[in-house]
Each structure stands twice: as structure tokens, then as C-alpha cells.
Design an enzyme around this catalytic site. Structure first.
Site, PDB file in Angstrom:
ATOM      1  N   GLU A   1      -0.819   0.979  -5.427  1.00  0.00           N
ATOM      2  CA  GLU A   1      -0.595  -0.228  -4.641  1.00  0.00           C
ATOM      3  C   GLU A   1      -0.599  -1.482  -5.518  1.00  0.00           C
ATOM      4  O   GLU A   1      -1.638  -1.818  -6.095  1.00  0.00           O
ATOM      5  CB  GLU A   1      -1.694  -0.347  -3.583  1.00  0.00           C
ATOM      6  CG  GLU A   1      -1.876   0.917  -2.752  1.00  0.00           C
ATOM      7  CD  GLU A   1      -3.218   0.971  -2.063  1.00  0.00           C
ATOM      8  OE1 GLU A   1      -3.799   2.070  -1.963  1.00  0.00           O
ATOM      9  OE2 GLU A   1      -3.711  -0.095  -1.634  1.00  0.00           O
TER      10      GLU A   1
ATOM     11  N   HIS B   1       0.836  -1.210   0.000  1.00  0.00           N
ATOM     12  CA  HIS B   1       0.000   0.000   0.000  1.00  0.00           C
ATOM     13  C   HIS B   1       0.877   1.268   0.000  1.00  0.00           C
ATOM     14  O   HIS B   1       0.768   2.092   0.914  1.00  0.00           O
ATOM     15  CB  HIS B   1      -0.856  -0.059   1.270  1.00  0.00           C
ATOM     16  CG  HIS B   1      -2.061   0.828   1.314  1.00  0.00           C
ATOM     17  ND1 HIS B   1      -2.000   2.194   1.256  1.00  0.00           N
ATOM     18  CD2 HIS B   1      -3.379   0.533   1.453  1.00  0.00           C
ATOM     19  CE1 HIS B   1      -3.207   2.696   1.347  1.00  0.00           C
ATOM     20  NE2 HIS B   1      -4.060   1.734   1.452  1.00  0.00           N
TER      21      HIS B   1
HETATM   22  O1  TA6 Z   1      -6.156   1.225  -0.570  1.00  0.00           O
HETATM   23  C1  TA6 Z   1      -7.242   2.127  -0.509  1.00  0.00           C
HETATM   24  C2  TA6 Z   1      -7.982   1.905   0.803  1.00  0.00           C
HETATM   25  O2  TA6 Z   1      -8.565   0.630   0.842  1.00  0.00           O
HETATM   26  C3  TA6 Z   1      -9.007   3.019   0.961  1.00  0.00           C
HETATM   27  O3  TA6 Z   1     -10.329   2.523   0.841  1.00  0.00           O
HETATM   28  C4  TA6 Z   1      -8.704   3.574   2.357  1.00  0.00           C
HETATM   29  O4  TA6 Z   1      -9.429   2.866   3.340  1.00  0.00           O
HETATM   30  C5  TA6 Z   1      -7.201   3.314   2.445  1.00  0.00           C
HETATM   31  O5  TA6 Z   1      -7.068   2.005   1.922  1.00  0.00           O
HETATM   32  C6  TA6 Z   1      -6.546   3.520   3.790  1.00  0.00           C
HETATM   33  O6  TA6 Z   1      -6.954   2.546   4.684  1.00  0.00           O
HETATM   34  P1  TA6 Z   1      -6.399   2.630   6.195  1.00  0.00           P
HETATM   35  O7  TA6 Z   1      -6.988   1.442   6.884  1.00  0.00           O
HETATM   36  O8  TA6 Z   1      -4.894   2.562   6.120  1.00  0.00           O
HETATM   37  O9  TA6 Z   1      -6.836   3.970   6.722  1.00  0.00           O
END
Ligand code: TA6
Length: 297
Positions: A270, A166
């Protein structure tokens, strides 16, 4: 603990470990080129990657929290065994908020550095996700930065997972971003209930909240900061999907560990395996890789 690690895995002038409190340890890798990465045993999380020429190449929120049980806001969170909130686990799974162990370190003849961290099932993970596993994450620093995943099913029954790296990338400003090599592609739009739709753009920019799982994307994307004249290339293997995310102003402000107006200075691209979850038979191994490199353009 850092002293023991420096004795066993430290490499003078190249790999060092530090205690940072709360059971957390930081590792600092310094390449002969002057490239440096910093990472924590928390989540096997790379928090910084910088070079002499380009400076810092990962975004890390100035208000990121650093404690077991909480994912660090920025850098390269390791998502496993569940991407997102749809499933029996906490959103994005448990790997990013657990303490991993340092397993191995190397300095190659070519001067490349590598450090391997390991996560295995625990009583706590087995309660959440009843599968035995061994997850080795190998980080390699040379003129580029690569992250290698190796996930083994150490149990006696098949399991299925989704995974992603991520990665948070910094920008002079979100208006200066141009991504090449991602589209045209179908994507699942998380701002519209994972509606499957299509992006026919070959050059992708962000001008509002974006939360998209681009499906079966090419294994190479270029991220341009048109003001800094900087290009970061993301190459991936065995991670067919690409998630693009920026929360924009309102949702960004709601994230307590995202600095004020932080949405203007980062985006996430990601490398992921989401649409087709990975199925691992007993003793089977899943291997995948993300390689990041940087240049002017
Ligand atoms: O990767 C995108 C995502 O799934 C978004 O929907 C948002 O929730 C982001 O990840 C961040 O998630 P987090 O749990 O790190 O705040």
C-alpha cells in the site's frame, strides 16, 4: 442513472456505466490493448484490472460485500482521511465506504483512458471530521494503471490527514512472493504495538502474519510471483511509506468477507502517507500518484 452517465461520460467501446443496485454504479474501461478495469462509485474503488497477456492483476475476495457503508474486500481501497484505527474516525476513514460521483472522462489521442471521481464533505463526514474538502481521484488506463489523488482543503482552517491506496495483489500462492525494492527499511510493526524496528532484507517474502508500515521507502517496488513468472511494478509519488499486510490463517479466517483460505492468494502493498501526516492549509492541494505496470520475468 447509468443511462445518463453513458450519455454524458460514456465513450463508445471504451467507457461504459452500469447500475448494479443499491445506488451503486459500475464503470468499465476497455483500452485498445485489451486491458480492462472495473470500478465502482462506492469508494471510487477499482475492483478489477486485467490484461490479455496476464489476466487478472488485482485480488478480489469472492465473498466481498458490495453495499454502501462497507468497503469492498480487495481491489484498490482508497484510505482517507485516517489510516488505521488510531484516531477519531472509523478504521481507515470514511472515503472507501461512501458513494463518489463520476466527474469526467477522456480518451487521449494516444488512446489512453481516464475517469475522474469526486468526493466532498457531507453533513455526515463533517460530524465525524469537521473539515471541508474536495477529493478528486483520477484513474488512467494505458499499458499501465495509474491512480492520481488530488485533495483540496476547501475550508477556512488547516487540517491534517493520512492516506493510502490499500491495493490487494493476487498470488498463485503466498509462498511464491518475492518483493524487491522495499527493504532494507525501518518499519512500524502493527503486530507488536507499532514497535519501530528494522528489516535489513533486500528480498522480502511472507511466511506468517505481516502488518508493517515501512517508512520512507523507495518510490519503486517490484512484486514477483515466482511461479507465474509475473512481475508487477508499483511506482509511487508523494506517498513516502509502504504498508505490507497479510493476515495469515487465523486472522484471515476471522474476516467474514475474505474467502476461505484467501490469505494464501493475496497480499497488500500500500502506497501511503502515514508517518508524517499531510498538513493542508486552506485552499492548499495535495497531489499523489500510484502507477502499476506488469510484465513477465
Ligand atoms: O493495511 C493493513 C491494515 O491496517 C491491517 O491492520 C488490517 O486491519 C487491514 O488494514 C485491513 O483492514 P480492513 O478495515 O479493510 O479490514
Amino acid at each position: 442513472m447509468a443511462n445518463l452517465l453513458n450519455e454524458s461520460l460514456g465513450i463508445e467501446n471504451h467507457i461504459q456505466f452500469r447500475d448494479v443496485g443499491g445506488g451503486l454504479l459500475k464503470a468499465v474501461l476497455t483500452h485498445a490493448s485489451g486491458a480492462v478495469i472495473e470500478l465502482y462509485n462506492l469508494g471510487a474503488h477499482i475492483s478489477s484490472w486485467r490484461t490479455l497477456e496476464q489476466g487478472e492483476l488485482l485480488f478480489l475476495s469472492t465473498t466481498a460485500e458490495l453495499r454502501e457503508g462497507k468497503a469492498i474486500r480487495g481491489g484498490v481501497p482508497v484510505i482517507f482521511p485516517q489510516f488505521g484505527p488510531n484516531g477519531p474516525l472509523p478504521s481507515h476513514g470514511f472515503a472507501r465506504s461512501m458513494l463518489w460521483s463520476f466527474q469526467d472522462s477522456k480518451l487521449s489521442e494516444a488512446g489512453n483512458l481516464s475517469l475522474t471521481l469526486r468526493l466532498t464533505d457531507t453533513a455526515a463526514t463533517l460530524k465525524l471530521w469537521p473539515h471541508k474538502f474536495l477529493f478528486d481521484l483520477r484513474i488512467e488506463l494505458s499499458s499501465s494503471l495509474s491512480v492520481n489523488l488530488e485533495i483540496t482543503n476547501t475550508g477556512n482552517s488547516e487540517f491534517t490527514f493520512t492516506t493510502a491506496l490499500h491495493t490487494y495483489f493476487p498470488l498463485s500462492d503466498i509462498s511464491h512472493l518475492c518483493i524487491l525494492g522495499l527493504g532494507p527499511a525501518d518499519f512500524l510493526d502493527n503486530t507488536r504495538g507499532l514497535l519501530r524496528t528494522h528489516d535489513d532484507r533486500t528480498e522480502i517474502s511472507i511466511g506468517a502474519e505481516v502488518d508493517r508500515i515501512y517508512l520512507s521507502t523507495p518510490d519503486k517496488a517490484e512484486m514477483l510471483d515466482t511461479q507465474r513468472r509475473r512481475k508487477i511494478v508499483l511506482e509511487k509519488h508523494q506517498l513516502p511509506d509502504s504498508v505490507l499486510w497479510n493476515p495469515w490463517k487465523e486472522k484471515g479466517a476471522a474476516l467474514k468477507d475474505l474467502e476461505p483460505d484467501g490469505y494464501q492468494r493475496f497480499f497488500c502493498l500500500e502506497a501511503a502517507a502515514i508517518e508524517k501526516p499531510v498538513v493542508l492549509a486552506p485552499a492548499a492541494v495535495f497531489r499523489a500518484e500510484q502507477i502499476l505496470s506488469v510484465s513477465d520475468f
